[in-house]
Design an enzyme around this catalytic site. Structure first.
Site, PDB file in Angstrom:
ATOM      1  N   GLU A 148      30.447 -13.516   8.113  1.00  0.00           N
ATOM      2  CA  GLU A 148      30.706 -14.887   8.556  1.00  0.00           C
ATOM      3  C   GLU A 148      30.002 -15.892   7.660  1.00  0.00           C
ATOM      4  O   GLU A 148      30.560 -16.934   7.317  1.00  0.00           O
ATOM      5  CB  GLU A 148      30.267 -15.089  10.004  1.00  0.00           C
ATOM      6  CG  GLU A 148      30.578 -16.485  10.485  1.00  0.00           C
ATOM      7  CD  GLU A 148      30.451 -16.669  11.983  1.00  0.00           C
ATOM      8  OE1 GLU A 148      30.821 -17.752  12.450  1.00  0.00           O
ATOM      9  OE2 GLU A 148      30.005 -15.737  12.681  1.00  0.00           O
ATOM     10  N   ALA A 149      28.782 -15.567   7.258  1.00  0.00           N
ATOM     11  CA  ALA A 149      28.039 -16.486   6.398  1.00  0.00           C
ATOM     12  C   ALA A 149      28.757 -16.709   5.075  1.00  0.00           C
ATOM     13  O   ALA A 149      29.036 -17.859   4.706  1.00  0.00           O
ATOM     14  CB  ALA A 149      26.626 -15.951   6.157  1.00  0.00           C
TER      15      ALA A 149
END
Length: 143
Positions: free
Chosen positions: A66-67
């Site tokens: 996600e980052a």
């Protein structure tokens, strides 16, 4: 990522944009290797990110995915003076690991004016694919 004021954001280009790690990223030991509209690459150690059975935690892989996927979307959005916010994420865990380093590489599937979609491949340092993440972000005006 750190918040920037609207004047700074309006001037951002992929060449000027720099990712700033958040608190979770720092706790997980994430390091940025590349950052551009075409690719965001980061590493994370397995040590410190294992679950109770000694394996790399699946949630750590999703958080890493996600980052880097979100950073890639933010870089794309910054070229239009906009911001990106997450809409959807899915992950398929293929294998796990007990040691070493993993690398996450986010590449665009689709870069639109309102929606982006990125594939994030997370591999062990030995080249074995551990996880595939797909993330969709909404591109919106700054408020």
């Amino acid at each position: 990522m750190n918040q920037r004021n609207d004047d700074d954001a309006a001037r951002l280009t992929p060449e000027l944009w720099r990712i700033h790690l958040g608190e979770l990223d720092e706790k997980m030991g994430v390091k940025i290797l590349e950052e551009s509209v075409e690719r965001v690459v980061a590493t994370m150690p397995v040590a410190g990110n294992r679950q109770s059975f000694g394996l790399l935690h699946g949630g750590a892989m999703v958080a890493l995915g996600e980052a880097v996927g979100s950073w890639a979307a933010v870089i794309h959005a910054s070229t239009m003076g906009k911001v990106a916010v997450g809409m959807d994420i899915s992950a398929t865990h293929h294998k796990s690991s007990t040691d070493g380093m993993v690398k996450a590489t986010a590449t665009p599937i689709s870069l639109g004016r309102t929606v982006t979609c990125h594939e994030v491949i997370i591999e062990h340092e030995n080249g074995i694919r551990l996880c595939t993440v797909r993330i969709t972000n909404f591109i919106k005006d700054r408020k």
